[in-house]
Write a protein that holds these residues in place. Structure first.
Motif, short mmCIF file in Angstrom:
data_model
loop_
_atom_site.label_atom_id
_atom_site.label_comp_id
_atom_site.label_asym_id
_atom_site.label_seq_id
_atom_site.Cartn_x
_atom_site.Cartn_y
_atom_site.Cartn_z
N TRP A 174 8.04 -10.04 -13.73
CA TRP A 174 7.71 -9.74 -11.98
C TRP A 174 8.09 -8.45 -11.70
O TRP A 174 7.08 -7.74 -11.16
CB TRP A 174 8.63 -10.61 -11.36
CG TRP A 174 9.10 -10.41 -10.23
CD1 TRP A 174 8.24 -10.54 -8.88
CD2 TRP A 174 10.00 -9.30 -9.56
NE1 TRP A 174 8.62 -9.98 -7.76
CE2 TRP A 174 9.91 -9.28 -8.24
CE3 TRP A 174 11.21 -8.89 -10.01
CZ2 TRP A 174 10.75 -8.48 -7.28
CZ3 TRP A 174 12.06 -8.22 -9.39
CH2 TRP A 174 11.81 -8.01 -7.86
N PHE A 175 9.19 -7.83 -12.39
CA PHE A 175 9.50 -6.56 -12.29
C PHE A 175 8.40 -5.45 -12.45
O PHE A 175 7.99 -4.64 -11.70
CB PHE A 175 10.68 -5.98 -13.06
CG PHE A 175 11.03 -4.61 -12.66
CD1 PHE A 175 11.39 -3.90 -11.44
CD2 PHE A 175 11.00 -3.75 -13.83
CE1 PHE A 175 11.77 -2.49 -11.47
CE2 PHE A 175 11.09 -2.49 -13.80
CZ PHE A 175 11.68 -1.79 -12.41
N ARG A 218 5.33 -5.79 -12.50
CA ARG A 218 4.12 -5.93 -11.72
C ARG A 218 4.59 -5.18 -10.22
O ARG A 218 3.56 -5.44 -9.27
CB ARG A 218 3.54 -7.34 -11.56
CG ARG A 218 2.97 -7.36 -12.86
CD ARG A 218 2.64 -8.88 -13.29
NE ARG A 218 2.36 -9.71 -12.31
CZ ARG A 218 1.27 -10.45 -12.04
NH1 ARG A 218 0.03 -9.92 -12.62
NH2 ARG A 218 0.97 -11.25 -10.82
N THR A 219 5.74 -4.75 -9.86
CA THR A 219 5.85 -4.44 -8.90
C THR A 219 5.65 -2.88 -8.51
O THR A 219 5.35 -2.16 -9.59
CB THR A 219 7.43 -4.52 -8.26
OG1 THR A 219 8.21 -3.69 -9.34
CG2 THR A 219 8.10 -6.14 -8.28
N GLU A 220 5.85 -2.24 -7.42
CA GLU A 220 5.42 -0.79 -7.23
C GLU A 220 6.21 0.00 -8.21
O GLU A 220 5.75 0.79 -8.80
CB GLU A 220 5.60 -0.37 -5.99
CG GLU A 220 4.69 -0.91 -4.92
CD GLU A 220 5.24 -0.62 -3.35
OE1 GLU A 220 4.34 -0.78 -2.43
OE2 GLU A 220 6.23 -0.15 -3.54
N LEU A 221 7.46 -0.35 -8.27
CA LEU A 221 8.55 0.34 -8.98
C LEU A 221 8.47 -0.02 -10.37
O LEU A 221 8.08 1.02 -11.24
CB LEU A 221 10.04 -0.02 -8.76
CG LEU A 221 11.14 0.98 -9.35
CD1 LEU A 221 10.83 2.36 -8.91
CD2 LEU A 221 12.51 0.28 -8.85
N MET A 245 5.39 -0.82 -12.13
CA MET A 245 4.32 0.08 -12.26
C MET A 245 4.50 1.35 -12.65
O MET A 245 4.06 2.05 -13.53
CB MET A 245 3.23 -0.48 -11.59
CG MET A 245 2.52 -1.58 -11.79
SD MET A 245 1.38 -2.09 -10.43
CE MET A 245 0.37 -0.67 -10.08
N ALA A 246 5.33 1.86 -11.85
CA ALA A 246 5.78 3.47 -12.02
C ALA A 246 6.51 3.41 -13.51
O ALA A 246 6.36 4.83 -14.12
CB ALA A 246 6.55 3.85 -11.07
N ALA A 297 3.80 3.29 -15.90
CA ALA A 297 2.95 4.59 -16.27
C ALA A 297 3.86 5.83 -16.88
O ALA A 297 3.21 6.63 -17.18
CB ALA A 297 2.29 4.90 -14.57
N ASP A 328 3.19 5.73 -20.32
CA ASP A 328 1.84 5.63 -20.55
C ASP A 328 1.43 6.97 -20.32
O ASP A 328 0.67 7.75 -21.07
CB ASP A 328 0.89 4.61 -19.70
CG ASP A 328 -0.06 4.36 -20.30
OD1 ASP A 328 -0.45 4.35 -21.62
OD2 ASP A 328 -1.05 3.54 -19.63
N ASN A 329 1.61 8.01 -19.25
CA ASN A 329 0.98 9.09 -18.82
C ASN A 329 1.96 9.78 -17.97
O ASN A 329 1.64 9.83 -16.74
CB ASN A 329 -0.25 8.97 -18.49
CG ASN A 329 -1.19 10.14 -18.20
OD1 ASN A 329 -0.65 11.31 -18.16
ND2 ASN A 329 -2.45 9.97 -18.10
N ILE A 362 1.54 10.43 -13.59
CA ILE A 362 2.52 9.74 -12.74
C ILE A 362 3.25 10.71 -11.88
O ILE A 362 3.49 10.60 -10.70
CB ILE A 362 3.29 8.61 -13.30
CG1 ILE A 362 3.72 7.75 -12.02
CG2 ILE A 362 4.27 9.42 -14.00
CD1 ILE A 362 2.61 6.89 -11.49
N GLN A 373 1.13 11.86 -9.20
CA GLN A 373 1.19 10.78 -8.09
C GLN A 373 2.55 10.68 -7.59
O GLN A 373 2.72 9.68 -6.50
CB GLN A 373 0.67 9.43 -8.87
CG GLN A 373 -0.52 9.22 -9.52
CD GLN A 373 -1.56 9.58 -8.39
OE1 GLN A 373 -1.71 9.76 -7.26
NE2 GLN A 373 -2.85 10.06 -9.09
N VAL A 375 5.79 10.62 -8.47
CA VAL A 375 6.91 9.77 -9.05
C VAL A 375 7.87 10.58 -9.85
O VAL A 375 7.26 11.58 -10.71
CB VAL A 375 6.45 8.48 -10.07
CG1 VAL A 375 7.80 8.10 -10.70
CG2 VAL A 375 5.81 7.60 -9.12
#
Ligand SMILES: Nc1ncnc2c1ncn2[C@@H]1O[C@H](COP(=O)(O)OP(=O)(O)OP(=O)(O)O)[C@@H](O)[C@H]1O
Ligand SMILES: [Mg+2]
Lengths: 300, 264
Positions: free
Chosen positions: A152-153, A155-158, A160-161, A164, A167-168, A172, A175, A177
């Motif tokens: 669940w976590f 897939r939240t905005e946080l 996903m940050a 990211a 990942d890159n 981010i 963007q 963050v």
């Protein structure tokens, strides 16, 4: 292998599975090899032992252990991001410091929990199951809950940050963050899970020992890799379940190895670290070797 | 919209390999400007854009965006104002995240990220609509991993992501240079469309003289860490490649820099 040994291995697999999820979070999601876990697992165990022996709830012990683990992870994150210490070294420093801290917490190198109320006793009492069944069931449920919460976590905005950032990081940052904060938080969260796992390990084994964390990272990596190989990692949800089940497979495999009798030679518990290290080396290099073999065959 | 005053940037200051990359650069970017930025290799173009974006601190000078002094702001904080596209198409997106996740990440630029769902239903409709404008069929591949896309497709996505939250300024650093000629033209057309339709204030670094002349209302030339030419309006519109080369030599472009270097 006896049924008793099997349920014991499954129980261990789930208890340590929560630690494996933490290792997955740093190693795979954040791309941050974190050795703090060798210190934060006994940290959780030590806190759990002290809290329980002073007469408090074993559940409270898990929560406090997780909180302390989070702080330990934050320290590693801060050493890495703010003080610019290489991640591996930063985590080793925290790990070493935790050795002393863990002895301070317990007042001695180990604490027994014999005769104390643990989460297993409480669950066995509630469910009416025998402790040898109640333990794997309880820890299995907790492992699944940990997987679902982490899923669940992420897939939240946080969350996903966090993904990211591993990942890159340049993308981010552009963007908006602050990747430093994400790393500090992510390594904290990972070690909160590891320490919680440690608290449960202490309750399941009936003792906390300052040396029980040695090799945690290697066992964690082995479990993550076994899970990926056997169950796949095509999506985040799948990879998380694979990590938990990989932990169970790893513990069952160890139990099997220990129960093997090859005449003069038999595996002893002290051989396990060597076997695990070899297993991780094999798992890390297997994909490359496979590729090379395929390549050769294709050109023969 | 952006005001850079006497911006000076050293790399490796005080060491043997010290480089003075920007020498007291002052430039005021007005709202709605579409500025093309040219100059030879090492002239300081990327350094200037990075200084605006806050990738590193500057030694001297000040930078303000929309009348806010952002000189001491870190990169992630300035990102609230800026949309950026890099030369390397791999830098703008997360390869392991899906297309919709990448767009969702970009749709929260400059906003607080909390425990709300990362990709929402309403987002998906918007993403589909925006992606269909690219004409690449990406609107039907929302849950594909972005790493599966070609460089051009990823750069098109990055353009979209840079403008998903309207940026006060769009910074493009040779964002078509790593693409094959045909894809480069497509991305440039997409850029022009987006900049016009959204009336975006834009700085675009390019080594392509024809591009620099064709697009934008203003042209700035960097040389050895300085702005040596700044033309706009009628004057910019009447400019040819030959004029640019002449102006370059006139304005301090010394003999050691060949025309090829300027052309890139
Ligand atoms: N991170 C860095 N460390 C040291 N020196 C750097 C760094 N980045 C840039 N420089 C130096 O600063 C000067 C300006 O570089 P910059 O990248 O801004 O040039 P540019 O105009 O973008 O050139 P190009 O057209 O080749 O992209 C160059 O001399 C370069 O070597
Ligand atoms: Mg450049």
């Amino acid at each position: 292998m006896t049924l008793y040994a099997l349920t014991g291995a499954v129980e261990q697999g789930f208890v340590y599975g929560i630690m494996v999820l933490g290792v997955y979070l740093t190693f795979r999601v954040l791309d941050f090899p974190d050795l703090t876990v060798d210190g934060s697992l006994p940290l959780g165990a030590a806190i759990s032992a002290v809290v329980i022996s002073s007469g408090h709830s074993p559940w409270l012990a898990c929560v406090l252990a997780a909180g302390a683990g989070f702080l330990a992870g934050m320290v590693t994150g801060i050493l890495n991001t703010k003080l610019k210490i290489l991640h591996l070294l930063a985590s080793i420093l925290t790990m070493i410091a935790l050795y002393s801290i863990n002895i301070r917490i317990m007042g001695r190198p180990n604490t027994s929990l014999l005769g104390q109320q643990t989460v297993v006793d409480q669950f066995a009492g509630l469910s009416g199951l025998a402790p040898s069944l109640a333990a794997p069931l309880l820890f299995g449920i907790m492992g699944c809950i940990a997987v679902l919460v982490l899923f669940w976590f992420l897939r939240t905005e946080l969350g996903m940050a966090v993904l990211a950032t591993g990942d890159n990081p340049r993308m981010i940052t552009a963007q908006g963050v602050n990747t430093h904060n994400v790393i500090i938080f992510g390594v904290g969260l990972s070690n909160a899970m590891v320490a919680c796992s440690g608290a449960l390990v202490a309750q399941s084994q009936g003792a906390a020992d300052v040396n029980m964390g040695v090799g945690t990272i290697v066992a964690g990596l082995a479990s993550v890799i076994i899970g990926e190989t056997v169950f796949g990692d095509r999506s985040v949800g799948r990879a998380l379940f694979a990590a938990l089940l990989g932990s169970v497979l790893y513990r069952v495999a160890i139990a099997l190895a220990l129960s093997m009798d090859l005449g003069i030679f038999s595996v002893t518990p002290s051989d396990l670290k060597l076997i695990t290290a070899l297993l991780v080396v094999l798992a890390l290099t297997a994909p490359r070797i496979k590729k090379r073999l395929l390549f050769k065959r294709g050109h023969a | 919209m952006i005001r850079a005053r006497h911006v000076t940037k050293f790399f490796n200051r005080g060491e043997v390999n010290e480089v003075l990359a920007l020498r007291e650069v002052s430039l005021t970017v007005n709202e709605g400007d579409f500025i093309t930025v040219i100059g030879s290799n090492g002239a300081g173009k990327s350094t200037f854009l990075n200084a605006l974006a806050g990738v590193f601190p500057i030694e001297e000078g000040s930078i303000s965006v929309a009348d806010q002094d952002v000189t001491t702001w870190p990169e992630h904080r300035r990102a609230a104002f800026l949309g950026r596209v890099f030369q390397d198409p791999l830098l703008g997106t997360c390869p392991h995240a899906t297309i919709e996740q990448n767009l969702a990440l970009a749709s929260r630029r400059g906003k607080r990220r909390g425990l709300k769902r990362g990709v929402r239903k309403a987002d998906r409709a918007l993403f589909r609509e925006k992606l269909s404008m690219l004409g690449l069929g990406l609107e039907d591949r929302l849950t594909d991993a972005t790493g599966l896309l070609s460089g051009g497709q990823r750069q098109a996505m990055t353009m979209l992501m840079a403008t998903l939250v309207r940026p006060k300024v769009l910074l493009l650093d040779e964002h078509t240079a790593a693409l094959d000629p045909k894809t480069a033209v497509q991305i440039m057309q997409l850029t022009d469309e987006l900049v016009r339709s959204e009336r975006l204030t834009t700085l675009m670094v390019t080594h392509n003289m024809a591009q620099a002349i064709e697009y934008g209302n203003r042209l700035v030339m960097f040389h050895q860490g300085r702005v040596i030419l700044d033309v706009s309006g009628e004057e910019k519109a009447g400019l040819g490649i030959q004029d640019l080369l002449e102006r370059f030599h006139e304005l301090g472009g010394d003999g050691c820099v060949s025309d090829r270097a300027l052309l890139g």
